[in-house]
Design a protein around this motif. Structure first.
Motif, PDB file in Angstrom:
ATOM      1  N   THR A   1      63.136  95.742  50.289  1.00 34.78           N
ATOM      2  CA  THR A   1      63.324  94.245  49.590  1.00 34.78           C
ATOM      3  C   THR A   1      64.603  93.853  49.052  1.00 34.78           C
ATOM      4  OG1 THR A   1      62.012  95.280  47.867  1.00 34.78           O
ATOM      5  CG2 THR A   1      62.415  93.075  47.959  1.00 34.78           C
ATOM      6  N   LEU A   2      64.634  92.733  49.941  1.00 36.40           N
ATOM      7  CA  LEU A   2      66.129  92.105  50.035  1.00 36.40           C
ATOM      8  C   LEU A   2      66.550  91.598  48.876  1.00 36.40           C
ATOM      9  CD1 LEU A   2      66.582  91.082  53.803  1.00 36.40           C
ATOM     10  CD2 LEU A   2      67.439  92.453  53.497  1.00 36.40           C
ATOM     11  N   GLY A   3      68.068  91.189  49.093  1.00 40.56           N
ATOM     12  CA  GLY A   3      68.191  90.366  47.670  1.00 40.56           C
ATOM     13  C   GLY A   3      69.076  90.741  47.056  1.00 40.56           C
ATOM     14  N   HIS A   4      70.929  90.687  47.113  1.00 42.23           N
ATOM     15  CA  HIS A   4      71.563  90.734  46.035  1.00 42.23           C
ATOM     16  C   HIS A   4      72.411  90.200  45.171  1.00 42.23           C
ATOM     17  CE1 HIS A   4      73.791  90.190  50.492  1.00 42.23           C
ATOM     18  NE2 HIS A   4      74.568  89.704  49.634  1.00 42.23           N
ATOM     19  N   GLU A   5      71.783  88.514  45.497  1.00 45.44           N
ATOM     20  CA  GLU A   5      72.310  87.385  44.616  1.00 45.44           C
ATOM     21  C   GLU A   5      71.497  87.477  43.491  1.00 45.44           C
ATOM     22  OE1 GLU A   5      75.850  85.269  47.040  1.00 45.44           O
ATOM     23  OE2 GLU A   5      74.007  84.084  46.838  1.00 45.44           O
ATOM     24  N   ILE A   6      71.913  87.880  42.192  1.00 44.56           N
ATOM     25  CA  ILE A   6      70.416  88.306  41.800  1.00 44.56           C
ATOM     26  C   ILE A   6      70.981  87.931  40.534  1.00 44.56           C
ATOM     27  CG2 ILE A   6      68.878  89.322  40.699  1.00 44.56           C
ATOM     28  CD1 ILE A   6      69.027  91.444  42.331  1.00 44.56           C
ATOM     29  N   VAL A   7      70.002  86.482  39.108  1.00 44.22           N
ATOM     30  CA  VAL A   7      70.128  87.033  37.510  1.00 44.22           C
ATOM     31  C   VAL A   7      69.091  87.141  37.233  1.00 44.22           C
ATOM     32  CG1 VAL A   7      70.436  84.257  36.273  1.00 44.22           C
ATOM     33  CG2 VAL A   7      72.453  84.923  37.718  1.00 44.22           C
ATOM     34  N   GLY A   8      69.148  87.357  36.017  1.00 42.92           N
ATOM     35  CA  GLY A   8      67.721  87.356  35.419  1.00 42.92           C
ATOM     36  C   GLY A   8      67.846  87.971  33.791  1.00 42.92           C
ATOM     37  N   GLU A   9      66.814  88.348  33.586  1.00 46.59           N
ATOM     38  CA  GLU A   9      66.815  88.726  32.151  1.00 46.59           C
ATOM     39  C   GLU A   9      66.059  90.349  31.874  1.00 46.59           C
ATOM     40  OE1 GLU A   9      63.984  86.532  29.669  1.00 46.59           O
ATOM     41  OE2 GLU A   9      64.352  88.408  27.733  1.00 46.59           O
ATOM     42  N   VAL A  10      67.006  91.317  31.245  1.00 46.14           N
ATOM     43  CA  VAL A  10      66.973  92.569  30.806  1.00 46.14           C
ATOM     44  C   VAL A  10      65.469  93.016  30.176  1.00 46.14           C
ATOM     45  CG1 VAL A  10      67.140  94.367  29.866  1.00 46.14           C
ATOM     46  CG2 VAL A  10      69.350  93.784  31.206  1.00 46.14           C
TER      47      VAL A  10
END
Ligand code: ZN
Ligand code: ZN
Length: 350
Positions: free
Chosen positions: A68-77
Motif C-alpha cells: 500500500t503506497l501513500g506517505h501524506e497521511i492525516v487521521g485519528e488515532v
C-alpha cells in the motif's frame, strides 16, 4: 480494512480487503481521513528510480507485494499498543512517515533520515492508500490544530520537503533572489513558504504555462520558462540583472540541474531535490572556481515537520492548490499525475 494496493508493478492498484491490524508494542493505529498523492509514489509503483547512465535503484526486491503506497497521511488515532506512551485514542494528527529503524547510530542521534534500515510509512511499510494505517510509534503523530486536513496531509511530504530545502539555504537579503525550478506540488509549496524562511525574491522556472501562472498566484515575483532558448537571460532579467544567489531544483533532470548550476551567482548554492533521474557531467574546475555549493536534500525530519506546522498555524503561508477526490478514483489520479495534468496537490478521502 480496504486498501488500494500494488499487486504488480506498473499495474492498476487493486482494492483489497484485509483484517484491521492490532497495534503491538509502541505502535498506534490511525483511521485515515486524508491521504495525499505524491510524485514519488509513481516511481515506487513502477518499481524503480532512474539513477542515470542506464542504472536503476530497484524497489522491486525491497518490497513485498501486495503493498500500500501513500506517505501524506492525516487521521485519528483509534487504538494504541501496550507500550505506546503519550498518545491517546482520539488524537488527530499528521503521520510523520520518514521513520528510521530506531536502533542504530543515526537513529540514536535523532538523525533518522540517515538510517540505513528505514521503516518509512508508504515506501517500506504499508501506507495511506487505505482507510487505516499502523504507525511504529505515537511520537510520529504530529497535531495540526486548525489547519485544513487536506493541507495538513501535504505537510508530511511536499510541505516538509520544500521547508527542509529552504532551511538549507544561506541567509539572503531582499536584494537577492532564489530560483525555484519546477512548480509542481513541492515547488508551489516552496513558493508559498519561502517568505517565512528567507527575504530573497522568488523567481520560478517551469516549462508549463499553467504552472507558471500558479506560481505567480502563489506569490512568486516572476515566472519564466528557463528551458527556452533565452531562458537564462529571462532569469537574469527577472532577478534584476544580478544572477540568483541560490537555486532549488524540484525536478531533478540533467537539464534542470544544469540550469540551476549555470544560473546561480559565484558563491551561490544549489539544492537538488527532485527525483526525476538521470546524470550530469560537472566541471571539476568550475565548481571550485565559482565556489558553488551543490547539496542534495531529501524530505525532512520530525523536528522540521513540527516547525512547519507551527509556521502554517500562524497562517502566513499560502496553501498550494489542493484537489480533493475520493480514493476510489486512485488509478485515474495516478494517470493524471503521470500525464502532468495536476496543478498543485491531489488529496484523497477514503
Ligand atoms: Zn512524497
Ligand atoms: Zn536506524
Amino acid at each position: 480494512m480496504n486498501s488500494y494496493q500494488i499487486t504488480g508493478f506498473s499495474r492498476p492498484l487493486e482494492l483489497r480487503c484485509t483484517e484491521v491490524p492490532e497495534p503491538k508494542g509502541a505502535e498506534v493505529l490511525v483511521r485515515i481521513e486524508r491521504a495525499g498523492v505524491c510524485h514519488s509514489d509513481l516511481h515506487i509503483w513502477h518499481g524503480y528510480f532512474d539513477l542515470g547512465g542506464g542504472k536503476r535503484f530497484e524497489m522491486t526486491d525491497r518490497m513485498t507485494l501486495p503493498f500500500t503506497l501513500g506517505h501524506e497521511i492525516v487521521g485519528e488515532v483509534i487504538a494504541v499498543g501496550p507500550d505506546a506512551e503519550g498518545t491517546k485514542v482520539g488524537q488527530k494528527g499528521i503521520v510523520h512517515p520518514w521513520i528510521g529503524c530506531g536502533d542504530c547510530y543515526a537513529c540514536n542521534a535523532g538523525e533518522e533520515l540517515r538510517c540505513a534500515k528505514p521503516r518509512t510509512v508508504g515506501t517500506r511499510r504499508n501506507g495511506g492508500y487505505s482507510d487505516h494505517v499502523l504507525v511504529p510509534d505515537g511520537r510520529y503523530i504530529v497535531p495540526y490544530g486548525d489547519i485544513e486536513p487536506g493541507l495538513a496531509a501535504t505537510c508530511a511530504c511536499s510541505g516538509l520537503t520544500a521547508y527542509s530545502a529552504l532551511k538549507k539555504l544561506p541567509r539572503m537579503t531582499s536584494e537577492e533572489s532564489l530560483l525555484v525550478i519546477g512548480a509542481g506540488g513541492v515547488g508551489l509549496a516552496c513558493v508559498g513558504l519561502a517568505g517565512a524562511v528567507t527575504d530573497a525574491k522568488v523567481i520560478v522556472s517551469d516549462i508549463a504555462e499553467s504552472k507558471r501562472a500558479a506560481a505567480l498566484e502563489q506569490g512568486a515575483s516572476a515566472a519564466v520558462d528557463g528551458s527556452a532558448a533565452n531562458g537564462k537571460a529571462e532569469i537574469l532579467k527577472a532577478a534584476g540583472g544580478r544572477p540568483p544567489r541560490c537555486a532549488i531544483d524540484f525536478v531533478g533532470s540533467p537539464q534542470t540541474l544544469r540550469l540551476a548550476l549555470d544560473s546561480v551567482d559565484a558563491g551561490g548554492t544549489v539544492i537538488s531535490v527532485g527525483l526525476y533521474g538521470g546524470e550530469l557531467p560537472i566541471s571539476t574546475a568550475l565548481l571550485p572556481l565559482r565556489h558553488v555549493t551543490l547539496r542534495g536534500s531529501y524530505v525532512g525530519t520530525l523536528e522540521e515537520l513540527r516547525e512547519l506546522v507551527a509556521i502554517m498555524q500562524k497562517r502566513q503561508v499560502k496553501s498550494v492548490p489542493i484537489t480533493t477526490r475520493p480514493m476510489s478514483e486512485v488509478n485515474a489520479i495516478i494517470a493524471d499525475l503521470e500525464a502532468g495534468r495536476f496543478v498543485g496537490r491531489t488529496v484523497m478521502v477514503p
